[in-house]
Design an enzyme around this catalytic site. Structure first.
Site, PDB file in Angstrom:
ATOM      1  N   LEU A   1      -9.886  -0.145 -29.222  1.00  0.00           N
ATOM      2  CA  LEU A   1      -8.889  -0.394 -30.089  1.00  0.00           C
ATOM      3  C   LEU A   1      -8.749   1.067 -30.790  1.00  0.00           C
ATOM      4  CD1 LEU A   1      -6.935  -1.737 -32.292  1.00  0.00           C
ATOM      5  CD2 LEU A   1      -9.151  -2.799 -33.185  1.00  0.00           C
ATOM      6  N   ILE A   2      -7.628   1.660 -30.759  1.00  0.00           N
ATOM      7  CA  ILE A   2      -7.198   2.861 -31.186  1.00  0.00           C
ATOM      8  C   ILE A   2      -6.388   2.840 -32.465  1.00  0.00           C
ATOM      9  CG2 ILE A   2      -6.522   5.395 -30.713  1.00  0.00           C
ATOM     10  CD1 ILE A   2      -7.192   4.709 -27.817  1.00  0.00           C
TER      11      ILE A   2
ATOM     12  N   GLY B   1      -3.419   4.499 -35.233  1.00  0.00           N
ATOM     13  CA  GLY B   1      -2.606   5.800 -35.427  1.00  0.00           C
ATOM     14  C   GLY B   1      -2.053   6.293 -33.947  1.00  0.00           C
ATOM     15  N   CYS B   2      -1.520   5.505 -33.078  1.00  0.00           N
ATOM     16  CA  CYS B   2      -1.169   6.007 -31.695  1.00  0.00           C
ATOM     17  C   CYS B   2       0.295   6.232 -31.519  1.00  0.00           C
ATOM     18  CB  CYS B   2      -1.566   4.849 -30.791  1.00  0.00           C
ATOM     19  SG  CYS B   2      -3.298   4.506 -30.548  1.00  0.00           S
ATOM     20  N   SER B   3       1.011   6.473 -32.862  1.00  0.00           N
ATOM     21  CA  SER B   3       2.317   6.680 -32.562  1.00  0.00           C
ATOM     22  C   SER B   3       2.658   8.124 -32.155  1.00  0.00           C
ATOM     23  CB  SER B   3       2.971   6.405 -34.026  1.00  0.00           C
ATOM     24  OG  SER B   3       2.662   7.583 -34.815  1.00  0.00           O
TER      25      SER B   3
ATOM     26  N   GLY C   1      -3.959  10.023 -31.101  1.00  0.00           N
ATOM     27  CA  GLY C   1      -4.123   8.932 -30.810  1.00  0.00           C
ATOM     28  C   GLY C   1      -3.051   8.218 -29.581  1.00  0.00           C
TER      29      GLY C   1
ATOM     30  N   SER D   1     -13.371  16.508 -38.412  1.00  0.00           N
ATOM     31  CA  SER D   1     -12.266  17.521 -38.083  1.00  0.00           C
ATOM     32  C   SER D   1     -13.593  18.840 -38.403  1.00  0.00           C
ATOM     33  CB  SER D   1     -11.483  17.783 -39.279  1.00  0.00           C
ATOM     34  OG  SER D   1     -10.538  18.799 -39.054  1.00  0.00           O
TER      35      SER D   1
ATOM     36  N   TYR E   1      -7.856  17.110 -48.345  1.00  0.00           N
ATOM     37  CA  TYR E   1      -8.004  16.605 -47.079  1.00  0.00           C
ATOM     38  C   TYR E   1      -9.381  16.790 -46.557  1.00  0.00           C
ATOM     39  CZ  TYR E   1      -7.720  16.735 -41.899  1.00  0.00           C
ATOM     40  OH  TYR E   1      -7.677  16.630 -40.408  1.00  0.00           O
TER      41      TYR E   1
HETATM   42  P1  NAP Z   1      -0.329  13.016 -35.922  1.00  0.00           P
HETATM   43  O1  NAP Z   1       0.118  13.427 -34.730  1.00  0.00           O
HETATM   44  O2  NAP Z   1       0.394  13.394 -37.111  1.00  0.00           O
HETATM   45  O3  NAP Z   1      -0.836  11.641 -35.760  1.00  0.00           O
HETATM   46  C1  NAP Z   1      -1.144  10.867 -36.988  1.00  0.00           C
HETATM   47  C2  NAP Z   1      -1.379   9.298 -36.744  1.00  0.00           C
HETATM   48  O4  NAP Z   1      -2.024   8.921 -37.896  1.00  0.00           O
HETATM   49  C3  NAP Z   1      -0.064   9.003 -36.628  1.00  0.00           C
HETATM   50  O5  NAP Z   1       0.179   8.115 -35.426  1.00  0.00           O
HETATM   51  C4  NAP Z   1       0.394   8.109 -37.935  1.00  0.00           C
HETATM   52  O6  NAP Z   1       1.288   7.181 -37.857  1.00  0.00           O
HETATM   53  C5  NAP Z   1      -1.251   7.772 -38.130  1.00  0.00           C
HETATM   54  N1  NAP Z   1      -1.236   7.117 -39.490  1.00  0.00           N
HETATM   55  C6  NAP Z   1      -1.138   7.863 -40.770  1.00  0.00           C
HETATM   56  N2  NAP Z   1      -1.335   6.764 -41.576  1.00  0.00           N
HETATM   57  C7  NAP Z   1      -1.390   5.851 -41.192  1.00  0.00           C
HETATM   58  C8  NAP Z   1      -1.749   4.380 -41.559  1.00  0.00           C
HETATM   59  N3  NAP Z   1      -1.742   3.902 -42.895  1.00  0.00           N
HETATM   60  N4  NAP Z   1      -2.137   3.315 -40.593  1.00  0.00           N
HETATM   61  C9  NAP Z   1      -2.046   3.388 -39.567  1.00  0.00           C
HETATM   62  N5  NAP Z   1      -1.757   4.984 -38.599  1.00  0.00           N
HETATM   63  C10 NAP Z   1      -1.742   5.935 -39.793  1.00  0.00           C
HETATM   64  O7  NAP Z   1      -1.777  14.029 -35.965  1.00  0.00           O
HETATM   65  P2  NAP Z   1      -3.014  14.116 -35.148  1.00  0.00           P
HETATM   66  O8  NAP Z   1      -3.328  15.489 -35.106  1.00  0.00           O
HETATM   67  O9  NAP Z   1      -2.967  13.293 -33.920  1.00  0.00           O
HETATM   68  O10 NAP Z   1      -4.108  13.359 -36.207  1.00  0.00           O
HETATM   69  C11 NAP Z   1      -4.906  12.461 -35.742  1.00  0.00           C
HETATM   70  C12 NAP Z   1      -6.308  12.641 -36.234  1.00  0.00           C
HETATM   71  O11 NAP Z   1      -6.943  13.910 -35.935  1.00  0.00           O
HETATM   72  C13 NAP Z   1      -6.233  12.684 -37.811  1.00  0.00           C
HETATM   73  O12 NAP Z   1      -7.369  11.757 -38.396  1.00  0.00           O
HETATM   74  C14 NAP Z   1      -6.447  13.959 -38.051  1.00  0.00           C
HETATM   75  O13 NAP Z   1      -6.954  14.346 -39.336  1.00  0.00           O
HETATM   76  C15 NAP Z   1      -7.411  14.640 -37.112  1.00  0.00           C
HETATM   77  N6  NAP Z   1      -7.233  15.936 -36.896  1.00  0.00           N
HETATM   78  C16 NAP Z   1      -6.139  16.455 -36.414  1.00  0.00           C
HETATM   79  C17 NAP Z   1      -6.318  18.040 -36.068  1.00  0.00           C
HETATM   80  C18 NAP Z   1      -5.261  18.792 -35.780  1.00  0.00           C
HETATM   81  O14 NAP Z   1      -5.261  20.025 -35.885  1.00  0.00           O
HETATM   82  N7  NAP Z   1      -4.046  18.345 -35.343  1.00  0.00           N
HETATM   83  C19 NAP Z   1      -7.386  18.737 -36.436  1.00  0.00           C
HETATM   84  C20 NAP Z   1      -8.651  18.021 -36.739  1.00  0.00           C
HETATM   85  C21 NAP Z   1      -8.484  16.717 -36.859  1.00  0.00           C
HETATM   86  P3  NAP Z   1       2.801   7.383 -38.438  1.00  0.00           P
HETATM   87  O15 NAP Z   1       3.626   8.075 -37.388  1.00  0.00           O
HETATM   88  O16 NAP Z   1       3.198   5.893 -38.606  1.00  0.00           O
HETATM   89  O17 NAP Z   1       2.724   8.170 -39.660  1.00  0.00           O
END
Ligand code: NAP
Length: 279
Positions: A5-6, A8-10, A14, A131, A144
């Site tokens: 189960l994952i 935030g997969c939009s 994810g 992170s 953050y």
């Molecule tokens: P992303 O493309 O912005 O994806 C974030 C996901 O989280 C989206 O699917 C978003 O859904 C979802 N989300 C936000 N609020 C939510 C809620 N209330 N309930 C359910 N889903 C929710 O960014 P990402 O880089 O893939 O981030 C994923 C994880 O990796 C995060 O925890 C982030 O802190 C971590 N991370 C990212 C990086 C980086 O550089 N990208 C680095 C270190 C860690 P919506 O489309 O509905 O907003």
């Protein structure tokens, strides 16, 4: 093969993780607060569910749906998260609460909801997406980073607490990953353009966008698939490691912070960000 189960997969990590795991034979429950964003993953064979980690009802319903089919959740990937950037004093407290509600309380509550089933089954794994930002802090990232430091502490404590039930907790520490993350982080400073931190907050947005678009991000960062592959490794491993850093940007930055005294770190930060001051 197990049921996963994952959250935030939009988009981003994810979505890439759901695709990677279903392609390798796992039963994947890909979830998002807007389930219409999951069509491509459904076409790849994922089961899809609505899940907003800010809603008790939504989290409970999603876990119940998986347990109905599978008995228990095999693996939970706590991925949903975003960055509310800006100087700490300038961010409305409601935005700060929202940030913790998603990145920390959502992760804790999802874990609490799947653990009884995992304990009954005598097995399970929770993969928390932390992170490199759980090990170092950039100016304008205090809120953050605080959520990701919290994820480090929670993962370390829980790893000990649930091991005797046959459950493992794994922490993933990505570095610079090209997803929607940077856009959301930059947009989160949009309404913080007034008062003594206006110039600083604008610069935080600019630096964030600049880093993710820079040649350095290409050199030492990665795409969401790089994180997805490591998550699959952590799921498939008989004995997973406690934590996995992903991309050289994470391992190099964490090492650099460990080796750099605070004064030298602050000096380095002053070369990147303006120090907020009275006019
Ligand atoms: P992303 O493309 O912005 O994806 C974030 C996901 O989280 C989206 O699917 C978003 O859904 C979802 N989300 C936000 N609020 C939510 C809620 N209330 N309930 C359910 N889903 C929710 O960014 P990402 O880089 O893939 O981030 C994923 C994880 O990796 C995060 O925890 C982030 O802190 C971590 N991370 C990212 C990086 C980086 O550089 N990208 C680095 C270190 C860690 P919506 O489309 O509905 O907003």
């Amino acid at each position: 093969m197990t049921s996963v189960l994952i959250t935030g997969c939009s988009t981003g990590i994810g979505a890439a993780t759901a695709g990677e795991l279903v392609a390798h034979g796992h039963t994947v429950y890909a979830t998002a607060r807007r389930p219409e964003t999951l069509k491509a993953l459904a076409d790849q064979g994922c089961r899809t569910l609505a899940l907003d980690v800010n809603s008790e009802e939504s989290m409970g319903a999603a876990v119940a749906a998986v347990e109905n089919e599978e008995g228990s959740v095999g693996v939970l990937v706590n991925n949903a998260g975003y960055s509310q950037s800006g100087a700490v004093e300038s961010i409305p407290l409601d935005n700060i609460r929202k940030q913790f509600e998603t990145n920390v309380f959502g992760l804790i509550r999802m874990s609490q909801l799947v653990l009884p089933g995992m304990r009954r089954a005598g097995s399970g794994r929770i993969i928390n997406i932390g992170s490199m930002g759980g090990k170092l802090t950039f100016p304008g990232g205090g809120i953050y980073h605080a959520t990701k430091y919290a994820v480090e502490a929670i993962s370390d404590a829980m790893r000990f607490e649930v091991q005797g039930f046959g459950i493992q907790i794994v922490l993933i520490e990505p570095g610079l990953i090209t997803t929607e993350f940077a856009h959301a982080a930059v947009a989160s400073t949009d309404n913080l353009n007034d008062g003594p931190y206006a110039e600083f907050n604008a610069k935080v947005g600019e630096v964030t966008a600049g880093i993710y678009n820079s040649p350095m991000a290409k050199l030492v960062g990665g795409g969401p698939e790089s994180v997805a592959k490591v998550i699959r490794k952590a799921i498939d491993a008989k004995r997973p490691k406690a934590r996995y850093t992903v991309t050289p940007s994470a391992s190099l930055s964490i090492l650099q912070r460990q080796l750099t005294p605070d004064k030298a770190w602050d000096y380095m930060m002053r070369t990147q960000f303006p120090v907020p001051k009275s006019n």
